[in-house]
Design a protein around this motif. Sequence first.
Motif, PDB file in Angstrom:
ATOM      1  N   LEU A 121       0.840  -1.199   0.000  1.00  0.00           N
ATOM      2  CA  LEU A 121       0.000   0.000   0.000  1.00  0.00           C
ATOM      3  C   LEU A 121       0.872   1.244   0.000  1.00  0.00           C
ATOM      4  CD1 LEU A 121      -2.764   1.334   0.095  1.00  0.00           C
ATOM      5  CD2 LEU A 121      -2.682   1.156   2.594  1.00  0.00           C
ATOM      6  N   LYS A 122       1.939   1.211   0.783  1.00  0.00           N
ATOM      7  CA  LYS A 122       2.852   2.362   0.834  1.00  0.00           C
ATOM      8  C   LYS A 122       3.479   2.609  -0.543  1.00  0.00           C
ATOM      9  CE  LYS A 122       6.730   4.326   3.253  1.00  0.00           C
ATOM     10  NZ  LYS A 122       6.906   4.886   4.539  1.00  0.00           N
ATOM     11  N   GLN A 123       3.853   1.543  -1.246  1.00  0.00           N
ATOM     12  CA  GLN A 123       4.420   1.694  -2.594  1.00  0.00           C
ATOM     13  C   GLN A 123       3.386   2.293  -3.549  1.00  0.00           C
ATOM     14  OE1 GLN A 123       5.812  -2.192  -3.700  1.00  0.00           O
ATOM     15  NE2 GLN A 123       7.771  -1.944  -2.628  1.00  0.00           N
ATOM     16  N   ASP A 124       2.138   1.829  -3.457  1.00  0.00           N
ATOM     17  CA  ASP A 124       1.077   2.394  -4.290  1.00  0.00           C
ATOM     18  C   ASP A 124       0.879   3.871  -3.991  1.00  0.00           C
ATOM     19  OD1 ASP A 124       0.516   0.189  -5.798  1.00  0.00           O
ATOM     20  OD2 ASP A 124      -1.541  -0.082  -5.053  1.00  0.00           O
ATOM     21  N   GLU A 126       3.032   6.002  -2.765  1.00  0.00           N
ATOM     22  CA  GLU A 126       4.185   6.756  -3.288  1.00  0.00           C
ATOM     23  C   GLU A 126       4.074   6.948  -4.797  1.00  0.00           C
ATOM     24  OE1 GLU A 126       6.607   8.322  -1.628  1.00  0.00           O
ATOM     25  OE2 GLU A 126       5.723   7.660   0.264  1.00  0.00           O
ATOM     26  N   ARG A 127       3.687   5.885  -5.497  1.00  0.00           N
ATOM     27  CA  ARG A 127       3.539   5.959  -6.956  1.00  0.00           C
ATOM     28  C   ARG A 127       2.428   6.947  -7.337  1.00  0.00           C
ATOM     29  NH1 ARG A 127      -0.036   3.759  -9.889  1.00  0.00           N
ATOM     30  NH2 ARG A 127      -0.645   2.217  -8.339  1.00  0.00           N
ATOM     31  N   ILE A 128       1.313   6.858  -6.655  1.00  0.00           N
ATOM     32  CA  ILE A 128       0.177   7.737  -6.960  1.00  0.00           C
ATOM     33  C   ILE A 128       0.504   9.180  -6.598  1.00  0.00           C
ATOM     34  CG2 ILE A 128      -2.234   8.232  -6.370  1.00  0.00           C
ATOM     35  CD1 ILE A 128      -2.573   5.133  -6.045  1.00  0.00           C
ATOM     36  N   TYR A 129       1.256   9.383  -5.531  1.00  0.00           N
ATOM     37  CA  TYR A 129       1.684  10.746  -5.178  1.00  0.00           C
ATOM     38  C   TYR A 129       2.575  11.333  -6.281  1.00  0.00           C
ATOM     39  CZ  TYR A 129       3.555  14.677  -2.557  1.00  0.00           C
ATOM     40  OH  TYR A 129       3.921  15.940  -2.159  1.00  0.00           O
ATOM     41  N   GLY A 130       3.415  10.494  -6.851  1.00  0.00           N
ATOM     42  CA  GLY A 130       4.236  10.935  -7.981  1.00  0.00           C
ATOM     43  C   GLY A 130       3.368  11.325  -9.169  1.00  0.00           C
ATOM     44  N   GLU A 131       2.309  10.568  -9.432  1.00  0.00           N
ATOM     45  CA  GLU A 131       1.388  10.904 -10.523  1.00  0.00           C
ATOM     46  C   GLU A 131       0.699  12.243 -10.256  1.00  0.00           C
ATOM     47  OE1 GLU A 131      -1.365   7.769 -11.467  1.00  0.00           O
ATOM     48  OE2 GLU A 131       0.208   6.255 -11.340  1.00  0.00           O
ATOM     49  N   LEU A 132       0.335  12.475  -9.006  1.00  0.00           N
ATOM     50  CA  LEU A 132      -0.283  13.761  -8.633  1.00  0.00           C
ATOM     51  C   LEU A 132       0.678  14.909  -8.909  1.00  0.00           C
ATOM     52  CD1 LEU A 132      -2.450  15.534  -7.286  1.00  0.00           C
ATOM     53  CD2 LEU A 132      -1.449  14.901  -5.075  1.00  0.00           C
ATOM     54  N   ASN A 133       1.908  14.756  -8.496  1.00  0.00           N
ATOM     55  CA  ASN A 133       2.907  15.805  -8.742  1.00  0.00           C
ATOM     56  C   ASN A 133       3.119  16.038 -10.233  1.00  0.00           C
ATOM     57  OD1 ASN A 133       3.491  16.597  -6.112  1.00  0.00           O
ATOM     58  ND2 ASN A 133       4.937  14.920  -5.832  1.00  0.00           N
ATOM     59  N   ARG A 134       3.174  14.966 -11.021  1.00  0.00           N
ATOM     60  CA  ARG A 134       3.362  15.118 -12.462  1.00  0.00           C
ATOM     61  C   ARG A 134       2.173  15.832 -13.107  1.00  0.00           C
ATOM     62  NH1 ARG A 134       5.922  10.397 -11.407  1.00  0.00           N
ATOM     63  NH2 ARG A 134       4.121   9.058 -11.796  1.00  0.00           N
ATOM     64  N   ALA A 135       0.970  15.543 -12.651  1.00  0.00           N
ATOM     65  CA  ALA A 135      -0.217  16.206 -13.212  1.00  0.00           C
ATOM     66  C   ALA A 135      -0.180  17.704 -12.925  1.00  0.00           C
ATOM     67  CB  ALA A 135      -1.489  15.586 -12.638  1.00  0.00           C
ATOM     68  N   ILE A 136       0.213  18.074 -11.722  1.00  0.00           N
ATOM     69  CA  ILE A 136       0.280  19.490 -11.356  1.00  0.00           C
ATOM     70  C   ILE A 136       1.423  20.174 -12.109  1.00  0.00           C
ATOM     71  CG2 ILE A 136       0.736  21.087  -9.453  1.00  0.00           C
ATOM     72  CD1 ILE A 136      -0.763  19.027  -7.653  1.00  0.00           C
ATOM     73  N   GLU A 137       2.548  19.509 -12.236  1.00  0.00           N
ATOM     74  CA  GLU A 137       3.675  20.072 -13.002  1.00  0.00           C
ATOM     75  C   GLU A 137       3.306  20.247 -14.469  1.00  0.00           C
ATOM     76  OE1 GLU A 137       6.980  17.454 -12.302  1.00  0.00           O
ATOM     77  OE2 GLU A 137       7.041  17.949 -10.166  1.00  0.00           O
ATOM     78  N   ARG A 138       2.582  19.284 -15.038  1.00  0.00           N
ATOM     79  CA  ARG A 138       2.148  19.369 -16.437  1.00  0.00           C
ATOM     80  C   ARG A 138       1.226  20.578 -16.624  1.00  0.00           C
ATOM     81  NH1 ARG A 138       1.485  14.307 -16.921  1.00  0.00           N
ATOM     82  NH2 ARG A 138      -0.594  14.227 -16.034  1.00  0.00           N
ATOM     83  N   ASP A 139       0.303  20.771 -15.687  1.00  0.00           N
ATOM     84  CA  ASP A 139      -0.586  21.931 -15.755  1.00  0.00           C
ATOM     85  C   ASP A 139       0.216  23.224 -15.680  1.00  0.00           C
ATOM     86  OD1 ASP A 139      -3.576  22.990 -15.357  1.00  0.00           O
ATOM     87  OD2 ASP A 139      -2.248  24.085 -13.996  1.00  0.00           O
ATOM     88  N   SER A 140       1.177  23.267 -14.796  1.00  0.00           N
ATOM     89  CA  SER A 140       2.004  24.464 -14.629  1.00  0.00           C
ATOM     90  C   SER A 140       2.806  24.760 -15.897  1.00  0.00           C
ATOM     91  CB  SER A 140       2.938  24.286 -13.434  1.00  0.00           C
ATOM     92  OG  SER A 140       3.726  25.428 -13.254  1.00  0.00           O
TER      93      SER A 140
END
Length: 156
Positions: A121-124, A126-140
């Motif tokens: 669950l912790k690995q999931d 971490e992975r999903i948090y990375g996806e969140l960061n990438r989505a926000i960076e892409r928007d920026s």
Amino acid sequence: MPDEPTGELAFLRSELDQQLRRYSTRRKRDKRKAFGLRLSTVLLSATISVLLGLRNLDGYADLFANIALGLGALITVLAAADAFFSHRELWILRTHTVRDLENIERELRYSMSKDLSPDALKQDVERIYGELNRAIERDSRNWDRLRAPSGTDPKE
């Protein structure tokens, strides 16, 4: 797994909810502004056509022509504001970002529904948090690209 998540999972859920609210609000605001500007220019253009058609009324020709001229100038200002602020493009950009965030939220809910070990669950998370960061960076990045003067690199 407890009913109320703690630690990284709680942070991710909270952050994802906050970002979804923020981008949804921005999306609605940009849609409203884009629609308002577009509708205003269409209505003013139609009004000009009507006023110019009514010029044939005795005694009102100059008045209607002057009003039409003023409305034409106002349309120019609204069109410039529309081009400068790019509300339609921002609305489209925010729509993509909201969709990305909704997909991430769905992925998080699915991950939480699985019977995973705490480490998995912790690995999931971490992975999903990375996806969140990438989505926000892409928007920026896309926002920077939209706001950069044409022919320039927004990173400079």
